[in-house]
Enzyme design. Structure first.
Site, PDB file in Angstrom:
ATOM      1  CG  ASP A   1       9.117  26.312 -25.140  1.00  0.00           C
ATOM      2  OD1 ASP A   1       9.020  27.476 -24.743  1.00  0.00           O
ATOM      3  OD2 ASP A   1       8.216  25.716 -25.758  1.00  0.00           O
TER       4      ASP A   1
ATOM      5  CE  LYS B   1       5.138  28.649 -20.944  1.00  0.00           C
ATOM      6  NZ  LYS B   1       4.130  28.116 -21.824  1.00  0.00           N
TER       7      LYS B   1
ATOM      8  CG  MET C   1       3.314  17.537 -19.704  1.00  0.00           C
ATOM      9  SD  MET C   1       2.327  18.943 -20.208  1.00  0.00           S
ATOM     10  CE  MET C   1       1.361  18.254 -21.541  1.00  0.00           C
TER      11      MET C   1
HETATM   12  C1  SAM Z   1       4.548  20.567 -22.646  1.00  0.00           C
HETATM   13  S1  SAM Z   1       4.700  18.920 -23.277  1.00  0.00           S
HETATM   14  C2  SAM Z   1       5.419  19.273 -24.830  1.00  0.00           C
HETATM   15  C3  SAM Z   1       5.315  18.142 -25.813  1.00  0.00           C
HETATM   16  C4  SAM Z   1       6.033  18.442 -27.113  1.00  0.00           C
HETATM   17  N1  SAM Z   1       5.376  19.532 -27.818  1.00  0.00           N
HETATM   18  C5  SAM Z   1       6.105  17.208 -28.012  1.00  0.00           C
HETATM   19  O1  SAM Z   1       5.529  17.217 -29.104  1.00  0.00           O
HETATM   20  O2  SAM Z   1       6.749  16.250 -27.607  1.00  0.00           O
HETATM   21  C6  SAM Z   1       6.026  18.319 -22.308  1.00  0.00           C
HETATM   22  C7  SAM Z   1       6.008  16.818 -22.135  1.00  0.00           C
HETATM   23  O3  SAM Z   1       6.433  16.176 -23.322  1.00  0.00           O
HETATM   24  C8  SAM Z   1       7.100  14.978 -23.003  1.00  0.00           C
HETATM   25  N2  SAM Z   1       8.463  15.045 -23.541  1.00  0.00           N
HETATM   26  C9  SAM Z   1       8.984  16.017 -24.302  1.00  0.00           C
HETATM   27  N3  SAM Z   1      10.236  15.706 -24.697  1.00  0.00           N
HETATM   28  C10 SAM Z   1      10.507  14.504 -24.154  1.00  0.00           C
HETATM   29  C11 SAM Z   1      11.628  13.629 -24.204  1.00  0.00           C
HETATM   30  N4  SAM Z   1      12.734  13.934 -24.897  1.00  0.00           N
HETATM   31  N5  SAM Z   1      11.556  12.459 -23.531  1.00  0.00           N
HETATM   32  C12 SAM Z   1      10.446  12.123 -22.842  1.00  0.00           C
HETATM   33  N6  SAM Z   1       9.352  12.908 -22.781  1.00  0.00           N
HETATM   34  C13 SAM Z   1       9.382  14.071 -23.423  1.00  0.00           C
HETATM   35  C14 SAM Z   1       7.075  14.846 -21.487  1.00  0.00           C
HETATM   36  O4  SAM Z   1       5.926  14.107 -21.146  1.00  0.00           O
HETATM   37  C15 SAM Z   1       6.946  16.287 -21.080  1.00  0.00           C
HETATM   38  O5  SAM Z   1       6.396  16.388 -19.779  1.00  0.00           O
END
Ligand code: SAM
Length: 260
Positions: free
Chosen positions: A37, A59, A173
């Site tokens: 991803d 995405k 998100m």
């Molecule tokens: C589709 S979700 C996936 C979440 C992921 N499965 C998790 O457990 O963190 C995507 C969102 O996760 C958050 N996110 C993921 N990685 C991040 C990071 N390194 N720093 C800040 N936010 C993060 C943000 O809010 C982003 O818009």
């Protein structure tokens, strides 16, 4: 006849490779194909063996180059071709990661699979920014929310429950809808001065953050324009970050007691 392969739905964690599990690393190092991803960091992709195939199904918000159904079919096709597939997802595969949908598709197709948990960005953020998500006497519960609903549908939350001052909120998100979220929370009784931390690229070399309050977070986000994926933590626990050494980075850092 080719023996059916196996799919490992692997959580890569929030970005710092040191935060991956030993099992995730072992699977990546042995993979013949990695389907990954957008949120999987380059530092982690660098661990994929040179001989392994890499398939990017990343995405972007509101721009999904590879539809979920096509991702499911790719995993099934590769496994039926006998490949051992690592499906690498940011954070934890089952936390707003559609890992459940992919597991259901694999199960329906009779493909053996396993789920390998990862550190979700909420946990990565909490540790990186010194924000205990619960803390005795300050917060007795924590709720994880998506700030973005399917097909941009209106946010339909239990706002009254979310306005509970003893509950820490973690919003994934939420960048596009943080103004609406803050407005609804205060309209339902959460104090406007409730601290909020927004963190971009948590645990990565380019991590950045700002500390604000519910009544200012939307304006501060506009002014700061943090790059990369952003997660919000809302609640009194954010004040502990200052005591634990996190600096307040915001357009007007002096207006929040947390910076003292
Ligand atoms: C589709 S979700 C996936 C979440 C992921 N499965 C998790 O457990 O963190 C995507 C969102 O996760 C958050 N996110 C993921 N990685 C991040 C990071 N390194 N720093 C800040 N936010 C993060 C943000 O809010 C982003 O818009």
């Amino acid at each position: 006849m080719t023996a059916v392969g196996r799919v490992s739905l692997v959580g890569a964690g929030p970005g710092d490779p040191d935060l991956m599990t030993v099992k995730a690393l072992r699977l990546i190092e042995a993979a013949s194909v990695v389907v990954y991803d957008r949120l999987v960091s380059q530092a982690i992709l660098d661990l994929v063996p040179a001989g392994a195939a890499r398939i990017n199904v990343g995405k972007q918000p509101r721009h999904h180059p590879v539809p979920q159904e096509e991702i499911n079919q790719t995993l099934i096709r590769l496994a039926r071709a006998g490949r051992s597939v690592v499906r690498l997802k940011g954070g934890d595969p089952l936390m707003f990661g559609r890992g459940g949908e992919e597991a259901l598709a694999l199960a329906a197709a009779g493909i053996p699979f396993e789920i390998v948990p990862g550190i979700t960005s909420a946990q990565g953020t909490a540790a990186a920014l010194n924000v205990p998500l619960t803390h005795r006497g300050i917060s007795s519960s924590v709720r994880y929310l998506t700030g973005h609903c399917r097909a941009d549908a209106p946010l339909d939350f239990d706002w009254q429950g979310l306005a509970d001052a003893d509950t820490t909120l973690v919003v994934y998100m939420g960048r596009a809808n943080i103004a609406e979220i803050a407005t609804e929370l205060t309209a339902h009784g959460r104090a406007p001065e409730t601290p909020v931390i927004a963190v971009a690229n948590a645990t990565r070399d380019d991590q950045s953050h700002l500390i604000s309050t519910l009544d200012r977070i939307a304006a501060d986000m506009d002014a700061a324009a943090l790059p990369g994926p952003v997660i919000f933590v809302i609640g009194e626990v954010v004040r502990l970050a200052a005591s634990l050494g996190t600096l307040c980075h915001a357009p007007q850092p002096d207006r929040l007691a947390v910076a003292e």
